[in-house]
Structures are given as C-alpha cells and as structure tokens.
Design a protein around this motif. Sequence first.
Motif, mmCIF file in Angstrom:
data_model
loop_
_atom_site.group_PDB
_atom_site.id
_atom_site.type_symbol
_atom_site.label_atom_id
_atom_site.label_comp_id
_atom_site.label_asym_id
_atom_site.label_seq_id
_atom_site.Cartn_x
_atom_site.Cartn_y
_atom_site.Cartn_z
ATOM 1 N N CYS A 254 0.856 -1.192 0.000
ATOM 2 C CA CYS A 254 0.000 0.000 0.000
ATOM 3 C C CYS A 254 0.894 1.245 0.000
ATOM 4 O O CYS A 254 1.952 1.283 0.642
ATOM 5 N N TRP B 79 0.689 4.231 1.267
ATOM 6 C CA TRP B 79 0.840 5.177 2.374
ATOM 7 C C TRP B 79 1.681 4.650 3.537
ATOM 8 O O TRP B 79 2.280 5.447 4.261
ATOM 9 N N MET C 144 -2.776 1.757 -3.970
ATOM 10 C CA MET C 144 -3.119 2.859 -3.069
ATOM 11 C C MET C 144 -3.505 2.347 -1.678
ATOM 12 O O MET C 144 -3.343 3.047 -0.676
ATOM 13 N N CYS C 145 -4.030 1.126 -1.621
ATOM 14 C CA CYS C 145 -4.485 0.587 -0.334
ATOM 15 C C CYS C 145 -4.469 -0.941 -0.434
ATOM 16 O O CYS C 145 -4.700 -1.489 -1.526
ATOM 17 N N SER C 146 -4.210 -1.630 0.679
ATOM 18 C CA SER C 146 -4.204 -3.106 0.612
ATOM 19 C C SER C 146 -5.591 -3.641 0.229
ATOM 20 O O SER C 146 -5.706 -4.714 -0.343
ATOM 21 N N GLY D 173 0.005 -3.919 4.117
ATOM 22 C CA GLY D 173 -0.809 -2.716 4.244
ATOM 23 C C GLY D 173 -0.518 -1.999 5.559
ATOM 24 O O GLY D 173 0.333 -2.424 6.352
ATOM 25 N N CYS D 174 -1.242 -0.915 5.795
ATOM 26 C CA CYS D 174 -1.123 -0.182 7.061
ATOM 27 C C CYS D 174 -1.654 -1.059 8.201
ATOM 28 O O CYS D 174 -2.502 -1.918 7.974
ATOM 29 N N CYS E 3 -5.521 2.588 8.269
ATOM 30 C CA CYS E 3 -5.726 2.693 6.819
ATOM 31 C C CYS E 3 -6.145 4.124 6.454
ATOM 32 O O CYS E 3 -7.019 4.703 7.111
ATOM 33 N N HIS E 4 -5.526 4.656 5.421
ATOM 34 C CA HIS E 4 -5.814 6.042 5.028
ATOM 35 C C HIS E 4 -7.181 6.177 4.360
ATOM 36 O O HIS E 4 -7.616 7.280 4.076
ATOM 37 N N TYR E 5 -7.807 5.063 4.066
ATOM 38 C CA TYR E 5 -9.148 5.117 3.471
ATOM 39 C C TYR E 5 -10.179 4.523 4.428
ATOM 40 O O TYR E 5 -11.243 4.099 3.993
ATOM 41 N N ASN F 111 -7.870 -1.956 4.923
ATOM 42 C CA ASN F 111 -7.076 -3.126 5.343
ATOM 43 C C ASN F 111 -7.958 -4.216 5.975
ATOM 44 O O ASN F 111 -7.603 -5.395 5.962
HETATM 45 FE FE1 FES Z 1 -2.674 1.419 3.628
HETATM 46 FE FE2 FES Z 1 -5.353 1.241 3.274
HETATM 47 S S1 FES Z 1 -4.056 2.931 2.876
HETATM 48 S S2 FES Z 1 -3.964 -0.274 3.933
#
Ligand code: FES
Length: 274
Positions: A29, A31, A57-59, A82-83, A88-90, A94
């Motif tokens: 991911c 971020w 962009m995201c897991s 992932g985060c 998670c930035h969204y 995750n």
């Molecule tokens: Fe990293 Fe969603 S932004 S897991």
Amino acid sequence: MTESKDNIEPNNKSEVKKDFEPKILGFLCNWCSYAGADLAGVSRLQYPPNIRVIRVMCSGRVDPVFVADALLKGIDGILILGCHLGDCHYGEGNYEAKANYEMLQILLKNIELEKRVELNWVSAAEGTYFSQIVSDFTENIRTMGPSPLSPKNKDFPEKSLISKMEAIKRVVSDGRIRKLVGRERSILNQGNVYEEKVDEDKYANILEEAVQTEYIRNYIYVTLKNNPSSVRDLSRKLKLASSEVLSHILVLRQRGLVNLTTIKDLSPIYIAIE
Ligand code: FES
C-alpha cells in the motif's frame, strides 16, 4: 462437503533446487508499507532481491483475482502488505484486505498453496520490520521450492492442479461470494436490517461452507469444460456422492453454465457452455 484429500494431492514434493531463486510478488500500500520499503532502502537495510513490488493505493485494492492470476502464472509467493489495522488512510481498506485474505486461505488450503500467500502490516516507520518480513517470507518460499504451478517445477504441468486453481479464480470472481466477504464487517458489527448480529465463529462457518461449496461447483464446471462427463464419471473423479454431484449440476444448469449434450450408455453427458 469438501472434496476428498485423496483427490487433491498437492504437487509440491519436487526436490528443492539448490539454485532456486523464488519469484515473489509484493503488493504494497502506498501510504504505509511502500513508505516502509522506501525507508528500508534509504537506511541501506539488506533484504533478498527476489521481490517485485506493485504499489497499490491501499491493501484493500488487492483484488483476490490478482492473487489467483499470479498463482496461475506460476509466481512462487505473494506478499500483501498494508497499514496496521486502524491506520488505513481510506478507513477500513485493510479490513477488506484481511477478509479477502481469509477467503483465499480457505480456498488455497484445498490445494495446499495457502502458505505461499501472506498478509502483514508495515507502517512507514518500520523499515527494519519490512526487510525482516521480506527476508523471512523469501526463505520460507525457498524452503518450499518452486510453486507446483510454476514451469520451473519438474512435474509441471499438473493438469488437475491447474483446473483447481482455475476453479478458485472463478470462486473469488463470483459476485455472491464477494458480496458476503465485502459485508463481513457490517454483518459482524451492525447486523442485518433487523439488527440481528452474527458472531465471528458463526460468520466463519457460513463463509467456509459457502466458499467450499462454490469451490466444488466451480471445479465441476472447469472439469466439464475440459471434458464433458456423466454424473457417474464426475462422482468417481471427485470422490463425491452422485447425489451431491447431481445437485451441483442442477445449480450450474440453473445458472446457464452447464448443459446436457448427449446420452451415452443411458447416462446424460454434461458440458460446460460458457
Ligand atoms: Fe494502507 Fe489502506 S491505505 S492499507
């Protein structure tokens, strides 16, 4: 009901070549994990060069179909990073990655490939942890040897294993299963329209049963695509009761995926039609 183990003999007993260099695919991911990998790089931390990174962009953006595709193409191991949960930035991407991973694990256990896919969390500050995860995973895959779906495997191609992996890819593409997996958090936390909640164990059982049923169904479909057969032939090949095979055939016919092609020795022969 799950398929007999006898019939899903894994094909990963090949000798590990001493010079085997695993091909690892990493979905990172943007971020957190990618930044963690960056930190490992600028900190000059050592890790095996076997990993090829795809930045997402995201897991939660890692569709299980990507994973199934990569395994079908013979990738030896897949790392999804992932985060950390809650970061998670969204919001909950995750958690979606975790739900998809759990579904994949249920399916991949059928062909003993589940240890070739790993999900983990790495923050932007965890460069050392990133290099450790990549090193450990690469060594685990090296010990396992080439994927049984890889052209490097001396037994390649193992046709029934490819058919099973194709069946798995069909399951993870199935809208009904995806909806069930996608709603995991709301089913567990909010309940249904009557605010009836399902506990985690019950949800896990529902998911396992739904996923395994679809796996068998799709394996029947893929088998019929390669080789039109009678219920009796399928029952023998899959080591399932004829009544169970027939019930799956009926569902596949209702979905317009299987049709009757001819009658041979008084037995209807079915064929996959998509
Ligand atoms: Fe990293 Fe969603 S932004 S897991």
